[in-house]
Design an enzyme around this catalytic site. Sequence first.
Site, PDB file in Angstrom:
ATOM      1  N   GLU A 197      -4.240  -4.201  -7.489  1.00 34.24           N
ATOM      2  CA  GLU A 197      -5.568  -4.618  -7.020  1.00 34.24           C
ATOM      3  C   GLU A 197      -5.575  -4.957  -5.540  1.00 34.24           C
ATOM      4  O   GLU A 197      -6.511  -4.636  -4.816  1.00 34.24           O
ATOM      5  CB  GLU A 197      -6.057  -5.812  -7.849  1.00 34.24           C
ATOM      6  CG  GLU A 197      -7.449  -6.271  -7.542  1.00 34.24           C
ATOM      7  CD  GLU A 197      -8.509  -5.221  -7.834  1.00 34.24           C
ATOM      8  OE1 GLU A 197      -8.982  -4.598  -6.864  1.00 34.24           O
ATOM      9  OE2 GLU A 197      -8.861  -5.011  -9.013  1.00 34.24           O
ATOM     10  N   VAL A 214      -6.194  -2.614  -1.819  1.00 33.75           N
ATOM     11  CA  VAL A 214      -7.459  -2.299  -1.127  1.00 33.75           C
ATOM     12  C   VAL A 214      -8.379  -3.519  -1.248  1.00 33.75           C
ATOM     13  O   VAL A 214      -8.623  -4.008  -2.353  1.00 33.75           O
ATOM     14  CB  VAL A 214      -8.150  -1.064  -1.753  1.00 33.75           C
ATOM     15  CG1 VAL A 214      -9.454  -0.742  -1.028  1.00 33.75           C
ATOM     16  CG2 VAL A 214      -7.230   0.153  -1.736  1.00 33.75           C
ATOM     17  N   GLY A 230      -6.052 -11.931   4.075  1.00 39.12           N
ATOM     18  CA  GLY A 230      -5.965 -13.388   4.021  1.00 39.12           C
ATOM     19  C   GLY A 230      -4.955 -13.830   2.961  1.00 39.12           C
ATOM     20  O   GLY A 230      -4.742 -13.129   1.982  1.00 39.12           O
ATOM     21  N   LYS A 239       0.810  -1.226   0.000  1.00 43.63           N
ATOM     22  CA  LYS A 239       0.000   0.000   0.000  1.00 43.63           C
ATOM     23  C   LYS A 239       0.843   1.275   0.000  1.00 43.63           C
ATOM     24  O   LYS A 239       0.371   2.335  -0.422  1.00 43.63           O
ATOM     25  CB  LYS A 239      -0.905   0.019   1.241  1.00 43.63           C
ATOM     26  CG  LYS A 239      -2.007  -1.003   1.154  1.00 43.63           C
ATOM     27  CD  LYS A 239      -2.550  -1.377   2.517  1.00 43.63           C
ATOM     28  CE  LYS A 239      -1.816  -2.545   3.089  1.00 43.63           C
ATOM     29  NZ  LYS A 239      -2.374  -3.172   4.251  1.00 43.63           N
ATOM     30  N   LYS A 270      -5.398   3.281   2.470  1.00 40.34           N
ATOM     31  CA  LYS A 270      -6.367   2.839   1.460  1.00 40.34           C
ATOM     32  C   LYS A 270      -7.217   4.013   0.978  1.00 40.34           C
ATOM     33  O   LYS A 270      -7.547   4.105  -0.211  1.00 40.34           O
ATOM     34  CB  LYS A 270      -7.228   1.708   2.029  1.00 40.34           C
ATOM     35  CG  LYS A 270      -6.400   0.429   2.239  1.00 40.34           C
ATOM     36  CD  LYS A 270      -7.082  -0.577   3.133  1.00 40.34           C
ATOM     37  CE  LYS A 270      -6.228  -1.826   3.331  1.00 40.34           C
ATOM     38  NZ  LYS A 270      -6.676  -2.667   4.441  1.00 40.34           N
ATOM     39  N   GLU A 322      -1.543  -5.949  10.567  1.00 36.06           N
ATOM     40  CA  GLU A 322      -0.254  -5.587   9.995  1.00 36.06           C
ATOM     41  C   GLU A 322       0.859  -6.025  10.943  1.00 36.06           C
ATOM     42  O   GLU A 322       0.615  -6.287  12.128  1.00 36.06           O
ATOM     43  CB  GLU A 322      -0.176  -4.066   9.799  1.00 36.06           C
ATOM     44  CG  GLU A 322      -1.159  -3.514   8.801  1.00 36.06           C
ATOM     45  CD  GLU A 322      -0.957  -4.059   7.392  1.00 36.06           C
ATOM     46  OE1 GLU A 322       0.094  -3.798   6.795  1.00 36.06           O
ATOM     47  OE2 GLU A 322      -1.858  -4.743   6.900  1.00 36.06           O
TER      48      GLU A 322
END
Length: 352
Positions: free
Chosen positions: A152, A155, A325, A128, A228, A213
């Site tokens: 992709e 976010v 995940g 990110k 995000k 995180e």
Amino acid sequence: MQKIALIGCGVVGQGLLKILRDKEEFLRDRYGFEIQLVAVSDKMKGSLMAENGIPLASFIDHLEAKKNIEEFKVDGATYGLDPLETIKRTSADTIVEVSFTDVKTGEPASTYFREAFKAGKNVATTNKGPSALFHRELAKLAEENGAFFKYEGTVMSGTPIFSLLDYALAGNKVTGVRGILNGTTNFILCKMESEGMPYQEALEMAQKLGYAEADPTADVEGFDAMAKVLILSNVVLGADLKAPDVDRKGISQITSQDIEQAAAEKKRYKLIGTTRIEGGKIVASVKPVKLPLSDPLAGVSGATNALTFETDLMGPVTIQGAGAGQIETGYSVLIDLLTIHRETTCFHDHGG
Ligand code: HSE
């Protein structure tokens, strides 16, 4: 055949490799999509560059046995290259960068991306930091060098946000985005409300489940959701916002009493990220909001994320799905690789 180099070989990188292994035949038969892994470089686990390809199945077994990458022997391979050297020397068309996010500096990933684009290589990433901080510059550099910049997984993991806008919702003007963008905090708030679980215990559970995180402050203080919101502002609304432009507050000050009080009012706390065009300006925030139970976002539970796009032709369009995940985030990279494949070849979906 798309050649890829993997930078970062942790949870997400291994998730992608498993998908590529398990779906090899399906992806080839249905989309004519074939991948060759030609390099892997991980700061902790070592590196390997093998231009004739690294066999996926045995390499995954090797990683699962917790062995160092450099102990995996491939004829003619080069070992010991750091990520930057790997990017410079590999013959890969696409650099898959899935190392840890640093939303404060965007490094070292942003440096890797600049190097890749200057060499005309595509980047597919879940990191990110670079798009939160330097999206405009990086997207321009990619374009100038004829390379794809795909992100992709930055976010909502593999729940398709950017491909939804680029393809399915193409032709719409998006004027605002609002949603639940951080799985860890949503999980914590749900556990506190539904089970009366103390905040710290819920956080530890989110860490064990792999949602949080590396430094969970990034989740609970709203930095992850802020990154995000920055990405959405800069990619979807064409802004060039920086962190101080986002009004940010996390959930660490929300107490069990606050949650009980909200429930008594038939409301529920959610950490809501918003960015929208207001009076010609872009206004962005991340903050805990007490939503009435009738709000669709109030019903989004666990580590799930949800996002509503305000569009000019379709009105509000909402997508809900996984936000974290291993397989879900690994899948986000597959979306990007398939997009690059689609855009660079005569792509046919063979159905079935
Ligand atoms: N820590 C993040 C979350 C992972 O909890 O949503 C996905 O960015």
